[in-house]
Design a protein around this motif. Structure first.
Motif, PDB file in Angstrom:
ATOM      1  N   UNK A  46     -10.954  -8.765  25.481  1.00  0.00           N
ATOM      2  CA  UNK A  46      -9.560  -9.118  25.206  1.00  0.00           C
ATOM      3  C   UNK A  46      -8.903  -7.874  24.631  1.00  0.00           C
ATOM      4  N   UNK A  47      -7.806  -7.457  25.256  1.00  0.00           N
ATOM      5  CA  UNK A  47      -7.062  -6.300  24.766  1.00  0.00           C
ATOM      6  C   UNK A  47      -5.710  -6.771  24.250  1.00  0.00           C
ATOM      7  N   UNK A  48      -5.395  -6.385  23.022  1.00  0.00           N
ATOM      8  CA  UNK A  48      -4.043  -6.600  22.493  1.00  0.00           C
ATOM      9  C   UNK A  48      -3.362  -5.234  22.500  1.00  0.00           C
ATOM     10  N   UNK A  49      -2.230  -5.125  23.183  1.00  0.00           N
ATOM     11  CA  UNK A  49      -1.528  -3.847  23.245  1.00  0.00           C
ATOM     12  C   UNK A  49      -0.054  -4.010  22.879  1.00  0.00           C
ATOM     13  N   UNK A  92      -3.210  -9.134  26.248  1.00  0.00           N
ATOM     14  CA  UNK A  92      -2.114  -9.795  25.546  1.00  0.00           C
ATOM     15  C   UNK A  92      -1.130  -8.732  25.072  1.00  0.00           C
ATOM     16  N   UNK A  93       0.159  -8.947  25.344  1.00  0.00           N
ATOM     17  CA  UNK A  93       1.179  -7.995  24.898  1.00  0.00           C
ATOM     18  C   UNK A  93       2.521  -8.708  24.762  1.00  0.00           C
ATOM     19  N   UNK A  94       3.343  -8.270  23.809  1.00  0.00           N
ATOM     20  CA  UNK A  94       4.708  -8.816  23.725  1.00  0.00           C
ATOM     21  C   UNK A  94       5.652  -8.184  24.752  1.00  0.00           C
ATOM     22  N   UNK A  95       5.170  -7.155  25.455  1.00  0.00           N
ATOM     23  CA  UNK A  95       6.011  -6.376  26.373  1.00  0.00           C
ATOM     24  C   UNK A  95       5.736  -6.783  27.822  1.00  0.00           C
ATOM     25  N   UNK A  96       6.661  -7.567  28.413  1.00  0.00           N
ATOM     26  CA  UNK A  96       6.475  -8.062  29.786  1.00  0.00           C
ATOM     27  C   UNK A  96       6.419  -6.916  30.795  1.00  0.00           C
ATOM     28  N   UNK A  97       7.229  -5.889  30.578  1.00  0.00           N
ATOM     29  CA  UNK A  97       7.242  -4.749  31.503  1.00  0.00           C
ATOM     30  C   UNK A  97       5.904  -4.023  31.471  1.00  0.00           C
ATOM     31  N   UNK A  98       5.269  -3.991  30.307  1.00  0.00           N
ATOM     32  CA  UNK A  98       3.970  -3.349  30.192  1.00  0.00           C
ATOM     33  C   UNK A  98       2.901  -4.147  30.953  1.00  0.00           C
ATOM     34  N   UNK A 134       5.227 -13.443  21.657  1.00  0.00           N
ATOM     35  CA  UNK A 134       6.471 -13.037  20.968  1.00  0.00           C
ATOM     36  C   UNK A 134       6.289 -11.696  20.267  1.00  0.00           C
ATOM     37  N   UNK A 135       5.169 -11.558  19.549  1.00  0.00           N
ATOM     38  CA  UNK A 135       4.923 -10.358  18.746  1.00  0.00           C
ATOM     39  C   UNK A 135       3.417 -10.214  18.526  1.00  0.00           C
TER      40      UNK A 135
END
Length: 435
Positions: free
Chosen positions: A245-248, A276-282, A317-318
């Motif tokens: 699991x990567x949180x970025x 998992x990321x709050x940044x959809x573009x990422x 969200x964050x």
């Protein structure tokens, strides 16, 4: 070649909980036929010893010898392998072993005791297991790194004898695995595999001595055998597929993240890779990297199946919500690919190993970081820990009452024992009470 379509989840959606549960579901039920086969093998080895081991080795590994003694590789043979491998591989194994040893020496627990106000001595005596068994996969799935990760903590703990079993199908020996055994200080090596090897370690045969605990990875037959013999011996764990699991925060190179996800996906079609990321573009950028890099991978077919069936890109969200989702997943490997990993670590409660910062690739933990790569899978990080020195030690309670302590605590024990209706307990304590 068509692009991989990876599941997308959003933590703000009303059906997120059920979608996440469905994503994480992994069917661990053992096939009835596997169960029956394993029980038969265990019974045969338990009752017929060496002869059964020889028959199963001939049947499954196509290796015919006259005695189990011929399946043992002596220390000279291990040293021969160590001398034969390329120098670069030897140096890499030795460097990894030294880091693993340094890390695990810090886990070593000492015995302790104290004396209370009555002069009563209380404490804990820590002793190593007498003998540990290490299962090492053979054939195509040969992992010298697993030899180091399993054997070194046992030796650091003070285990007197580490016995390794490794299958050699058609007599094909993996020299790197034997070299790793030499470096790790493995005491005896038998070229036996499968459920029959687990049975030999659990019950002992005329040639292979019984052990106190069996550790190490294996296929479905090995895992089922370990589950069956648990109680006769200790085992490390029943491991499920590998997972990452990567949180970025969205500021790491997308190619780095894609390759980190691949590093678990290439193990097995059932392996699970989640970002998992709050940044959809990422998330989009990483998906693009995945599809661009996949054709360059040697194990592309395995990665493709794993990513299609079990991977996910999750928008939150964050980073605080990312930590919440991570705690629900309780991953085996957790990468915190963020600006301030220390901040996020405080919010993580469940993870096998936590890799902090953009430069900390999970792959380094698999080989040479130092901490153990044998980690809890399938959400079991909620209640279990990485393999360590403590897995090869036992703790015995020490209790030594003074006359004064026996008098004072005997009165307490008497009341409690009589309350439970256990008169002999009460009278045993009362004999030591002063009039």
């Amino acid at each position: 070649m068509t692009d991989v379509t990876i599941k997308r989840l959003n933590a703000s959606q009303s059906d997120f909980d059920s979608a996440l549960a469905k994503l994480l579901a992994w069917e661990d039920s053992v096939d009835h036929q596997v169960n029956e086969s394993v029980r038969h093998i265990l019974h045969e080895v338990k009752t017929r010893g060496d002869q059964a081991v020889l028959e199963f080795t001939e049947r499954f590994d196509r290796l015919s010898v006259a005695s189990v003694a011929e399946l043992e590789m002596g220390q000279d043979r291990l040293q021969q392998s160590l001398a034969a491998i390329p120098q670069a591989q030897r140096e890499a194994l030795e460097q990894a072993a030294q880091r693993i040893r340094d890390y695990h020496q810090r886990q070593n627990q000492a015995s302790w005791q104290y004396t209370d106000e009555d002069g009563t001595v209380l404490g804990q005596k820590v002793t190593p297991l007498d003998r540990a068994g290490l299962y090492v996969p053979g054939g195509k799935a040969a992992y010298p790194s697993s030899v180091l990760m399993n054997a070194i903590p046992a030796k650091v703990a003070g285990v007197a004898e580490v016995i390794m079993v490794v299958p050699t199908p058609d007599g094909v020996v993996n020299e790197l695995v034997l070299a790793a055994a030499a470096i790790a200080g493995v005491d005896r090596v038998f070229t036996v595999g499968g459920a029959q090897a687990v049975a030999a370690l659990a019950y002992g045969t005329e040639t292979i001595p019984p052990v106190d605990k069996i550790v190490g990875p294996g296929n479905i037959f090995v895992a089922t055998a370990k589950r069956e013999v648990f109680g006769v011996v200790g085992i490390d764990m029943i491991a499920g597929p590998s997972e990452i699991l990567v949180i970025s925060d969205g500021k790491t190179d997308p190619d780095w993240i894609a390759m980190d996800l691949f590093s678990q996906a290439e193990h097995d079609e059932q392996a699970q890779s989640i970002l998992i990321s709050p940044d959809a573009a990422f998330l989009d950028a990483v998906e693009a990297s995945i599809n661009r890099l996949l054709p360059t991978m040697e194990r592309a077919d395995i990665i493709r199946t794993s990513m299609t069936d079990r991977a996910a890109l999750i928008q939150v969200e964050d980073l605080e919500q990312a930590a919440e989702v991570s705690n629900r997943i309780a991953p085996e490997h957790l990468e915190l690919s963020v600006e301030n990993p220390e901040y996020l670590v405080e919010r993580i409660r469940h993870a096998g190993a936590i890799f902090m910062g953009r430069y900390t690739a999970e792959a380094l933990g698999d080989y040479c970081a130092g901490p153990n790569h044998v980690l809890p899978t399938s959400g079991t990080a909620r209640f279990s820990s990485p393999l360590g020195v403590y897995d090869f030690q036992k703790r015995s309670s020490l209790i030594g009452f003074s006359a004064e302590g026996a008098d004072r605590m005997g009165r307490v024990a008497s009341v409690l024992a009589r309350g439970e209706g256990l008169t002999a307990h009460a009278r045993s304590a009362e004999y030591r009470i002063k009039d």
